[in-house]
Write a protein that holds these residues in place. Structure first.
Motif, PDB file in Angstrom:
ATOM      1  N   GLY A 154       0.804  -1.225   0.000  1.00  0.00           N
ATOM      2  CA  GLY A 154       0.000   0.000   0.000  1.00  0.00           C
ATOM      3  C   GLY A 154       0.832   1.268   0.000  1.00  0.00           C
ATOM      4  N   GLN A 155       2.102   1.137  -0.387  1.00  0.00           N
ATOM      5  CA  GLN A 155       2.996   2.297  -0.379  1.00  0.00           C
ATOM      6  C   GLN A 155       3.549   2.570  -1.768  1.00  0.00           C
ATOM      7  OE1 GLN A 155       3.562   4.348   2.372  1.00  0.00           O
ATOM      8  NE2 GLN A 155       1.839   3.121   3.111  1.00  0.00           N
ATOM      9  N   GLY A 156       2.657   2.617  -2.747  1.00  0.00           N
ATOM     10  CA  GLY A 156       3.056   2.944  -4.109  1.00  0.00           C
ATOM     11  C   GLY A 156       3.472   4.402  -4.211  1.00  0.00           C
ATOM     12  N   PRO A 157       4.027   4.810  -5.338  1.00  0.00           N
ATOM     13  CA  PRO A 157       4.517   6.182  -5.492  1.00  0.00           C
ATOM     14  C   PRO A 157       3.459   7.257  -5.270  1.00  0.00           C
ATOM     15  CG  PRO A 157       4.479   5.014  -7.604  1.00  0.00           C
ATOM     16  CD  PRO A 157       4.297   4.000  -6.538  1.00  0.00           C
ATOM     17  N   ILE A 158       2.213   6.982  -5.634  1.00  0.00           N
ATOM     18  CA  ILE A 158       1.154   7.978  -5.409  1.00  0.00           C
ATOM     19  C   ILE A 158       0.933   8.168  -3.915  1.00  0.00           C
ATOM     20  CG2 ILE A 158      -1.317   8.422  -5.641  1.00  0.00           C
ATOM     21  CD1 ILE A 158      -1.212   7.220  -8.395  1.00  0.00           C
ATOM     22  N   VAL A 159       0.939   7.080  -3.158  1.00  0.00           N
ATOM     23  CA  VAL A 159       0.771   7.160  -1.708  1.00  0.00           C
ATOM     24  C   VAL A 159       1.994   7.813  -1.074  1.00  0.00           C
ATOM     25  CG1 VAL A 159       0.440   5.832   0.413  1.00  0.00           C
ATOM     26  CG2 VAL A 159      -0.733   5.140  -1.693  1.00  0.00           C
ATOM     27  N   SER A 209       3.922   9.943  -2.267  1.00  0.00           N
ATOM     28  CA  SER A 209       3.974  11.377  -2.562  1.00  0.00           C
ATOM     29  C   SER A 209       3.076  12.192  -1.639  1.00  0.00           C
ATOM     30  CB  SER A 209       3.565  11.626  -4.013  1.00  0.00           C
ATOM     31  OG  SER A 209       2.171  11.420  -4.190  1.00  0.00           O
ATOM     32  N   GLY A 210       2.191  11.512  -0.926  1.00  0.00           N
ATOM     33  CA  GLY A 210       1.256  12.210  -0.048  1.00  0.00           C
ATOM     34  C   GLY A 210      -0.030  12.613  -0.729  1.00  0.00           C
ATOM     35  N   ALA A 211      -0.154  12.280  -2.018  1.00  0.00           N
ATOM     36  CA  ALA A 211      -1.347  12.676  -2.766  1.00  0.00           C
ATOM     37  C   ALA A 211      -2.562  11.840  -2.390  1.00  0.00           C
ATOM     38  CB  ALA A 211      -1.088  12.558  -4.265  1.00  0.00           C
ATOM     39  N   TYR A 212      -2.329  10.654  -1.817  1.00  0.00           N
ATOM     40  CA  TYR A 212      -3.427   9.754  -1.498  1.00  0.00           C
ATOM     41  C   TYR A 212      -3.020   8.890  -0.318  1.00  0.00           C
ATOM     42  CZ  TYR A 212      -7.379   6.606  -2.309  1.00  0.00           C
ATOM     43  OH  TYR A 212      -8.528   5.888  -2.172  1.00  0.00           O
ATOM     44  N   SER A 213      -3.979   8.490   0.483  1.00  0.00           N
ATOM     45  CA  SER A 213      -3.674   7.657   1.644  1.00  0.00           C
ATOM     46  C   SER A 213      -4.788   6.647   1.868  1.00  0.00           C
ATOM     47  CB  SER A 213      -3.499   8.532   2.890  1.00  0.00           C
ATOM     48  OG  SER A 213      -4.712   9.229   3.177  1.00  0.00           O
ATOM     49  N   GLY A 214      -4.581   5.755   2.823  1.00  0.00           N
ATOM     50  CA  GLY A 214      -5.620   4.780   3.156  1.00  0.00           C
ATOM     51  C   GLY A 214      -5.574   3.512   2.338  1.00  0.00           C
ATOM     52  N   ALA A 253      -9.441   1.612   0.934  1.00  0.00           N
ATOM     53  CA  ALA A 253      -9.556   1.043  -0.405  1.00  0.00           C
ATOM     54  C   ALA A 253      -8.848  -0.280  -0.441  1.00  0.00           C
ATOM     55  CB  ALA A 253      -8.939   1.998  -1.426  1.00  0.00           C
ATOM     56  N   THR A 254      -9.413  -1.223  -1.185  1.00  0.00           N
ATOM     57  CA  THR A 254      -8.768  -2.528  -1.294  1.00  0.00           C
ATOM     58  C   THR A 254      -9.079  -3.149  -2.635  1.00  0.00           C
ATOM     59  OG1 THR A 254      -8.564  -4.710  -0.282  1.00  0.00           O
ATOM     60  CG2 THR A 254     -10.747  -3.738  -0.248  1.00  0.00           C
TER      61      THR A 254
END
Length: 228
Positions: free
Chosen positions: A145-150, A152-157, A226-227
């Protein structure tokens, strides 16, 4: 004198060409169009009766005539089917929240892919490629759950697969229908490929396509993450 006549001839020629160009650009004399169907495109709604764009009579294109003028034609011979693996029934898609929740609960009992087991090695290989291309941006290449979008701080959860009680069926269900903050990926992945990604998720991050532990299928439905 001769030189002056030559200059006058040159000036006259230039002015003549200029006049011809300006005349051709006038509204009263439109330019010739060699491919009017491309120059004046006409957008049709599916199954709308097609009419010739440049006259009042019905379109005489044979394909349209055969379908009584309908513009929604059948696929040409050799078209690759969207559900070529034969593993998807559109009628089973949930039509409301109750059907969605019931379908999600039922999907947790599905512990095997409907794809041919003989092709599992190739299916897992393709599933890995598709996962890294489609899912890893959020879920991470390690499923943590720690992809580049996550990152970067742009998305979480986005959850860590290791912390989730999932089956190959529930992963496929969420890929098809979405869940919580995650939308459906049915538009990005065809039915067979959704199963391949699900197989890869279970194989890479959950130790194989096993069922959840006893009692996990009754886990609360109101989780807010999200899953897949």
């Amino acid at each position: 004198m001769l030189k002056m006549k030559k200059n006058i001839l040159k000036v006259t020629t230039v002015l003549g060409f200029a006049g011809l160009i300006l005349t051709s650009c006038g509204k009263g004399n439109p330019p010739m169009v060699y491919f009017p169907d491309m120059y004046f495109p006409v957008a049709y709604d599916p199954l709308q009766k097609a009419e010739d764009a440049y006259s009042k009579h019905d379109n005489e294109i044979p394909a349209f005539v055969k379908m009584n003028g309908a513009t929604g034609l059948t696929p040409v011979e050799g078209t690759v089917a969207q559900n070529k693996d034969g593993v998807f029934e559109e009628a089973l898609l949930p039509k409301n929240v109750d059907e969605y929740n019931a379908g999600y609960d039922a999907s947790k009992t599905v512990t095997a892919s409907p794809l041919d087991p003989a092709n599992s090695a190739k299916d897992l290989e393709r599933g890995k490629v598709l996962y890294e291309r489609t899912c890893a941006a959020c879920h991470g290449t390690g499923g943590d759950g720690q992809g580049p979008i996550v990152a970067s701080g742009a998305y979480s959860g986005v959850p860590n697969y290791a912390d989730r009680q999932i089956t190959v069926g529930s992963v496929h269900y969420v890929l098809t229908n979405g869940r919580n903050a995650m939308g459906s990926y049915a538009g990005q992945l065809n039915p067979g490929d959704r199963w391949r990604v699900s197989m890869y998720v279970m194989n890479a991050f959950k130790g194989g396509m096993t069922a959840p532990a006893a009692g996990d299928a009754a886990a609360p439905k109101t989780d807010s993450t999200a899953t897949k």
